[in-house]
Design a protein around this motif. Structure first.
Motif, PDB file in Angstrom:
ATOM      1  N   ALA A 268       0.951  -1.127   0.074  1.00 27.42           N
ATOM      2  CA  ALA A 268       0.102  -0.150  -0.229  1.00 27.42           C
ATOM      3  C   ALA A 268       0.958   1.165   0.033  1.00 27.42           C
ATOM      4  N   ALA A 269       1.904   1.255   0.744  1.00 30.36           N
ATOM      5  CA  ALA A 269       2.708   2.431   1.152  1.00 30.36           C
ATOM      6  C   ALA A 269       3.453   2.707  -0.331  1.00 30.36           C
ATOM      7  N   ASN A 270       4.049   1.675  -1.017  1.00 31.23           N
ATOM      8  CA  ASN A 270       4.678   1.502  -2.270  1.00 31.23           C
ATOM      9  C   ASN A 270       3.663   2.207  -3.393  1.00 31.23           C
ATOM     10  N   ASN A 271       2.583   2.137  -3.175  1.00 31.03           N
ATOM     11  CA  ASN A 271       1.421   2.310  -4.061  1.00 31.03           C
ATOM     12  C   ASN A 271       0.764   3.898  -3.742  1.00 31.03           C
ATOM     13  N   GLY A 272       1.407   4.303  -2.850  1.00 32.46           N
ATOM     14  CA  GLY A 272       1.028   5.911  -2.517  1.00 32.46           C
ATOM     15  C   GLY A 272       0.153   5.978  -1.481  1.00 32.46           C
ATOM     16  N   ASP A 273       0.248   5.143  -0.535  1.00 33.48           N
ATOM     17  CA  ASP A 273      -0.657   5.243   0.650  1.00 33.48           C
ATOM     18  C   ASP A 273      -0.039   5.644   1.930  1.00 33.48           C
ATOM     19  N   LEU A 274      -0.128   7.118   2.078  1.00 37.02           N
ATOM     20  CA  LEU A 274       0.588   7.726   3.027  1.00 37.02           C
ATOM     21  C   LEU A 274       0.438   7.230   4.570  1.00 37.02           C
ATOM     22  N   ASP A 275      -0.908   6.842   4.643  1.00 38.11           N
ATOM     23  CA  ASP A 275      -0.890   6.281   6.198  1.00 38.11           C
ATOM     24  C   ASP A 275      -0.456   5.060   6.512  1.00 38.11           C
ATOM     25  N   ALA A 276      -0.247   4.430   5.321  1.00 39.79           N
ATOM     26  CA  ALA A 276       0.664   3.072   5.456  1.00 39.79           C
ATOM     27  C   ALA A 276       2.117   3.273   5.732  1.00 39.79           C
ATOM     28  N   ALA A 277       2.729   4.043   5.097  1.00 41.75           N
ATOM     29  CA  ALA A 277       4.144   4.669   4.880  1.00 41.75           C
ATOM     30  C   ALA A 277       4.503   4.848   6.516  1.00 41.75           C
ATOM     31  N   VAL A 278       3.576   5.939   6.938  1.00 43.72           N
ATOM     32  CA  VAL A 278       3.649   6.538   8.434  1.00 43.72           C
ATOM     33  C   VAL A 278       3.512   5.340   9.243  1.00 43.72           C
ATOM     34  N   ARG A 279       2.520   4.567   9.224  1.00 42.37           N
ATOM     35  CA  ARG A 279       2.611   3.363  10.145  1.00 42.37           C
ATOM     36  C   ARG A 279       3.869   2.598  10.109  1.00 42.37           C
ATOM     37  N   LEU A 280       4.062   2.317   8.764  1.00 43.54           N
ATOM     38  CA  LEU A 280       5.438   1.178   8.872  1.00 43.54           C
ATOM     39  C   LEU A 280       6.804   2.123   9.349  1.00 43.54           C
ATOM     40  N   TYR A 281       6.801   3.146   9.443  1.00 46.03           N
ATOM     41  CA  TYR A 281       7.829   4.127  10.007  1.00 46.03           C
ATOM     42  C   TYR A 281       7.433   3.924  11.361  1.00 46.03           C
TER      43      TYR A 281
END
Length: 131
Positions: free
Chosen positions: A47-60
């Motif tokens: 999801a993050a690699n496909n542009g989902d900001l919330d997923a990227a923040v959650r993974l961080y």
């Protein structure tokens, strides 16, 4: 800016052993608050690699506070910053400043400032002072 980590402490170890079943789902530390299961990780990464900001923040947050894995945390922080998260942009600028990468620190501080993070101007002054 300093990162503040709040940890729940118990008044005695015996209390820890007497947590009620209905309370077991409640996180007992900052790290557990940001935990992501191994089943969920690939879905969030996709999801993050496909542009989902919330997923990227959650993974961080997962890698930074739960796994204590700086390398992966910074990769996801970078992704969140690139996706436009202004807090991530500021935090990435701060990270680069702390690791003596002045050009990237300046870039992300300017980006955060352009996105309305007023504290970024102070960080930019600090960055410019480190040259």
């Amino acid at each position: 800016m300093k990162l503040l980590l709040i940890v729940t402490l118990f008044s005695s170890m015996t209390e820890f052993n007497h947590i009620k079943n209905e309370d077991k789902a409640v996180p007992i530390s900052t790290g557990s608050t940001f935990f992501v299961s191994s089943d969920e990780l690939p879905k969030l990464a996709d999801a993050a690699n496909n542009g989902d900001l919330d997923a990227a923040v959650r993974l961080y947050k997962h890698f930074r506070f739960s796994k204590l894995d700086t390398e992966n945390a910074i990769n996801w922080l970078q992704k969140a910053a690139e996706l436009g998260d202004k807090v991530s942009q500021y935090n990435l600028a701060y990270y680069y400043l702390q690791n003596d990468n002045i050009e990237l620190a300046r870039h992300w501080a300017l980006t955060a400032m352009a996105n309305g993070v007023t504290e970024a101007s102070e960080l930019l002054e600090e960055i410019n002072g480190n040259q």
